[in-house]
Design a protein around this motif. Sequence first.
Motif, PDB file in Angstrom:
ATOM      1  N   ASP A  15      -3.078  -4.508  -8.133  1.00  0.00           N
ATOM      2  CA  ASP A  15      -3.221  -3.055  -8.049  1.00  0.00           C
ATOM      3  C   ASP A  15      -2.608  -2.514  -9.342  1.00  0.00           C
ATOM      4  OD1 ASP A  15      -3.015  -0.338  -7.652  1.00  0.00           O
ATOM      5  OD2 ASP A  15      -2.239  -0.469  -5.602  1.00  0.00           O
ATOM      6  N   PHE A  16      -3.443  -1.884 -10.173  1.00  0.00           N
ATOM      7  CA  PHE A  16      -3.011  -1.468 -11.514  1.00  0.00           C
ATOM      8  C   PHE A  16      -2.365  -0.082 -11.551  1.00  0.00           C
ATOM      9  CE2 PHE A  16      -6.831  -4.245 -12.266  1.00  0.00           C
ATOM     10  CZ  PHE A  16      -6.096  -5.381 -12.556  1.00  0.00           C
ATOM     11  N   ALA A  17      -2.197   0.529 -10.403  1.00  0.00           N
ATOM     12  CA  ALA A  17      -1.421   1.781 -10.291  1.00  0.00           C
ATOM     13  C   ALA A  17      -0.826   1.749  -8.896  1.00  0.00           C
ATOM     14  CB  ALA A  17      -2.322   2.999 -10.481  1.00  0.00           C
ATOM     15  N   CYS A  18       0.150   0.834  -8.696  1.00  0.00           N
ATOM     16  CA  CYS A  18       0.492   0.401  -7.337  1.00  0.00           C
ATOM     17  C   CYS A  18       1.395   1.345  -6.562  1.00  0.00           C
ATOM     18  CB  CYS A  18       1.085  -1.007  -7.359  1.00  0.00           C
ATOM     19  SG  CYS A  18       2.657  -1.138  -8.236  1.00  0.00           S
ATOM     20  N   GLY A  19       1.919   2.412  -7.198  1.00  0.00           N
ATOM     21  CA  GLY A  19       2.740   3.356  -6.455  1.00  0.00           C
ATOM     22  C   GLY A  19       3.869   2.661  -5.723  1.00  0.00           C
ATOM     23  N   THR A  20       4.003   2.948  -4.440  1.00  0.00           N
ATOM     24  CA  THR A  20       5.090   2.359  -3.656  1.00  0.00           C
ATOM     25  C   THR A  20       4.718   1.003  -3.047  1.00  0.00           C
ATOM     26  OG1 THR A  20       4.359   3.617  -1.725  1.00  0.00           O
ATOM     27  CG2 THR A  20       6.065   4.625  -3.099  1.00  0.00           C
ATOM     28  N   PHE A  78       1.086 -17.916  -1.378  1.00  0.00           N
ATOM     29  CA  PHE A  78       1.236 -16.560  -0.826  1.00  0.00           C
ATOM     30  C   PHE A  78       2.275 -15.778  -1.626  1.00  0.00           C
ATOM     31  CE2 PHE A  78       4.006 -13.951   1.897  1.00  0.00           C
ATOM     32  CZ  PHE A  78       3.104 -13.030   2.413  1.00  0.00           C
ATOM     33  N   ASP A  79       3.416 -16.432  -1.917  1.00  0.00           N
ATOM     34  CA  ASP A  79       4.517 -15.763  -2.623  1.00  0.00           C
ATOM     35  C   ASP A  79       4.111 -15.255  -3.997  1.00  0.00           C
ATOM     36  OD1 ASP A  79       6.263 -16.101  -0.552  1.00  0.00           O
ATOM     37  OD2 ASP A  79       7.212 -17.901  -1.349  1.00  0.00           O
ATOM     38  N   SER A  80       3.161 -15.950  -4.631  1.00  0.00           N
ATOM     39  CA  SER A  80       2.779 -15.554  -5.999  1.00  0.00           C
ATOM     40  C   SER A  80       1.396 -14.903  -6.044  1.00  0.00           C
ATOM     41  CB  SER A  80       2.811 -16.782  -6.922  1.00  0.00           C
ATOM     42  OG  SER A  80       1.935 -17.775  -6.425  1.00  0.00           O
ATOM     43  N   SER A  81       0.951 -14.376  -4.909  1.00  0.00           N
ATOM     44  CA  SER A  81      -0.438 -13.878  -4.866  1.00  0.00           C
ATOM     45  C   SER A  81      -0.597 -12.436  -5.343  1.00  0.00           C
ATOM     46  CB  SER A  81      -1.000 -14.009  -3.436  1.00  0.00           C
ATOM     47  OG  SER A  81      -0.390 -13.067  -2.575  1.00  0.00           O
ATOM     48  N   ILE A  82       0.509 -11.664  -5.440  1.00  0.00           N
ATOM     49  CA  ILE A  82       0.356 -10.244  -5.765  1.00  0.00           C
ATOM     50  C   ILE A  82       0.803  -9.911  -7.184  1.00  0.00           C
ATOM     51  CG2 ILE A  82       0.572  -9.428  -3.379  1.00  0.00           C
ATOM     52  CD1 ILE A  82       3.535  -8.584  -4.397  1.00  0.00           C
ATOM     53  N   TYR A  83       0.182  -8.846  -7.720  1.00  0.00           N
ATOM     54  CA  TYR A  83       0.545  -8.341  -9.049  1.00  0.00           C
ATOM     55  C   TYR A  83       0.345  -6.832  -9.037  1.00  0.00           C
ATOM     56  CZ  TYR A  83       0.178  -7.311 -14.047  1.00  0.00           C
ATOM     57  OH  TYR A  83       0.354  -6.778 -15.292  1.00  0.00           O
ATOM     58  N   GLY A  84       1.352  -6.107  -9.508  1.00  0.00           N
ATOM     59  CA  GLY A  84       1.229  -4.647  -9.537  1.00  0.00           C
ATOM     60  C   GLY A  84       1.766  -4.067 -10.834  1.00  0.00           C
ATOM     61  N   ILE A  85       1.228  -2.931 -11.219  1.00  0.00           N
ATOM     62  CA  ILE A  85       1.751  -2.169 -12.366  1.00  0.00           C
ATOM     63  C   ILE A  85       1.961  -0.738 -11.889  1.00  0.00           C
ATOM     64  CG2 ILE A  85       1.379  -1.410 -14.742  1.00  0.00           C
ATOM     65  CD1 ILE A  85      -0.663  -3.559 -15.121  1.00  0.00           C
ATOM     66  N   GLU A  86       3.094  -0.158 -12.215  1.00  0.00           N
ATOM     67  CA  GLU A  86       3.349   1.252 -11.877  1.00  0.00           C
ATOM     68  C   GLU A  86       4.001   1.942 -13.066  1.00  0.00           C
ATOM     69  OE1 GLU A  86       3.647   4.866 -10.882  1.00  0.00           O
ATOM     70  OE2 GLU A  86       2.413   3.492  -9.698  1.00  0.00           O
ATOM     71  N   LYS A  87       3.430   3.066 -13.455  1.00  0.00           N
ATOM     72  CA  LYS A  87       3.875   3.788 -14.652  1.00  0.00           C
ATOM     73  C   LYS A  87       5.179   4.538 -14.423  1.00  0.00           C
ATOM     74  CE  LYS A  87       1.630   7.623 -15.963  1.00  0.00           C
ATOM     75  NZ  LYS A  87       0.663   8.535 -16.594  1.00  0.00           N
ATOM     76  N   LYS A  88       5.361   5.101 -13.228  1.00  0.00           N
ATOM     77  CA  LYS A  88       6.506   5.985 -13.003  1.00  0.00           C
ATOM     78  C   LYS A  88       7.672   5.250 -12.341  1.00  0.00           C
ATOM     79  CE  LYS A  88       3.780  10.176 -13.043  1.00  0.00           C
ATOM     80  NZ  LYS A  88       3.429  11.445 -12.414  1.00  0.00           N
ATOM     81  N   GLN A  89       8.861   5.602 -12.777  1.00  0.00           N
ATOM     82  CA  GLN A  89      10.063   4.882 -12.382  1.00  0.00           C
ATOM     83  C   GLN A  89      10.341   4.923 -10.880  1.00  0.00           C
ATOM     84  OE1 GLN A  89      12.173   2.991 -13.997  1.00  0.00           O
ATOM     85  NE2 GLN A  89      13.623   2.772 -12.312  1.00  0.00           N
ATOM     86  N   PHE A  90      10.258   6.107 -10.294  1.00  0.00           N
ATOM     87  CA  PHE A  90      10.635   6.281  -8.888  1.00  0.00           C
ATOM     88  C   PHE A  90       9.781   5.424  -7.945  1.00  0.00           C
ATOM     89  CE2 PHE A  90      10.585   9.579  -5.224  1.00  0.00           C
ATOM     90  CZ  PHE A  90      11.455   8.806  -4.478  1.00  0.00           C
ATOM     91  N   PRO A  91       8.443   5.533  -8.003  1.00  0.00           N
ATOM     92  CA  PRO A  91       7.649   4.663  -7.121  1.00  0.00           C
ATOM     93  C   PRO A  91       7.817   3.182  -7.454  1.00  0.00           C
ATOM     94  CG  PRO A  91       6.226   5.897  -8.607  1.00  0.00           C
ATOM     95  CD  PRO A  91       7.594   6.493  -8.727  1.00  0.00           C
ATOM     96  N   TYR A  92       8.059   2.866  -8.732  1.00  0.00           N
ATOM     97  CA  TYR A  92       8.303   1.465  -9.112  1.00  0.00           C
ATOM     98  C   TYR A  92       9.504   0.920  -8.333  1.00  0.00           C
ATOM     99  CZ  TYR A  92       9.983  -2.533 -11.762  1.00  0.00           C
ATOM    100  OH  TYR A  92      10.442  -3.780 -12.097  1.00  0.00           O
TER     101      TYR A  92
END
Length: 494
Positions: free
Chosen positions: A192-197, A221-235
């Motif tokens: 998810d390239f804008a993963c929010g919370t 399973f442990d390594s199956s997810i990848y996310g990027i979030e631009k804003k600090q708070f939701p990150y």
Amino acid sequence: MSNLSGFVKSIRDIMRNDAGINGDAQRIEQIAWMLFLKVYDAKEQDWEMDEDDYISIIPDQFKWSNWAHDDGSGKAITGDELLDFVNIELFPALKNLEVNKETPIKKSIVKTTFEDANNYMKDGVLLRQVINVIDKLDLGDYEESHAFGEIYESILKELQSAGSSGEFYTPRAVTDFMAKMIEPKIGETMADFACGTGGFLTSWIKELENKIQTNEDRRKFDSSIYGIEKKQFPYMLCITNMLLHGIDIPRIEHDNSLLYDVLDYTDDDKFDVILMNPPYGGNEKSDVKNHFPSDLASSETADLFMSVIMYRLKENGRVAVILPDGFLFGTDNAKVSIKKKLLNEFNLHTIVRMPHSVFSPYTSITTNILFFDKTGKTKETWFYRLDMPEGYKNFSKTKPMKLEHFDPAIKWWNNREEISIDGFDKAKKYSKAELEEKNYNLDLCGYPHEEEEILPPKDLIKEYQEKRKSLNADIDRILGQISEILGFDFEEEE
């Protein structure tokens, strides 16, 4: 804690008396950094037991269990001493931790989480009371830890009504439906390239967890997810969310997906599954657009994320993405180019039209879920309109959308047929050629006009602007065709 349900209420009641907390968004941000340290402390205790040589990145005096825990002896710091410790010692220490490219993710996330975090509370006695409530959580107890995952979900849900922060939260019913329909498999990677919370990541984890049978499955399973979030708070919220859901090495980056050249992506940058709700309604500057081929360089954020998705999907990969109506009906040059690429290089097999107010109160703009895969070009696309459930005029905080509201769509999904109600198409199949004839206007099987809601002024203006842009593009196209037939250039005649 015996009464987990009172957790959020008890913290809210304490914080109401603190002059430093101004509104829900600040209250949740305040809870977030303390929860992160509490959860991280519990994780570190597990890692110390599992790894003989585990060394924490956090100096001993700043570990939650060494300064926050109150053993009842009367020695726990409080008042001005606690405030000074948090503001003058703890925050600077965590913000300035030494991190480099070799630092493991599970350690470097501490610094990234605190980079822009704030302590808003000004009363050290009240701060001690909040810390004590959080510290009583027994995250070592599986049942309590699991139950707290649900409580954390309710904290994230509150973001929806906390002003602009709501943009980071997609209703869980929607993320669960999309994860269910995408059918996760062990060994696949999901992004998810804008993963929010972390809502989509959580839904993926829950759907995939049921399929774990071996230790090797667990490792994948442990390594199956990848996310990027631009804003600090939701990150920060997302990292805590992943730790709570048993992902010890959360591959979540604090970064902006739109600041990389899409043509530079290699196979290593691609994923089997992409689930996301890109930010929409925003306009990007020209330096962001420079990272995209000129024909796809839209100024609209959601359009650019569609290009990122297409360039970062593996062969045979699958996507479920939420997009606003403006993407469907838009016929300006960039949107047409994006949709042309989508139909010619991907199989856009299903579009589910969602009822209004799904994202209320953050936005009233109507949204859609596009399902496509990279198995060849589109032959046909099914459209399905999900109607508002019986007895509902709008979704709201007290009457939110639930997964069961998708039951009609799930039932239809596995046994597709065209449906028409009162002369309006509810479900219909269109060939690629038919969609091309419509100049890639995908606004089909929409809602009958009597169901349309009066939008707030800001959303209404946005929608009118999108419609005007599309209408102008259609007029220009038709005038161009007429001019060609008549043998003159209409632009010169103006």
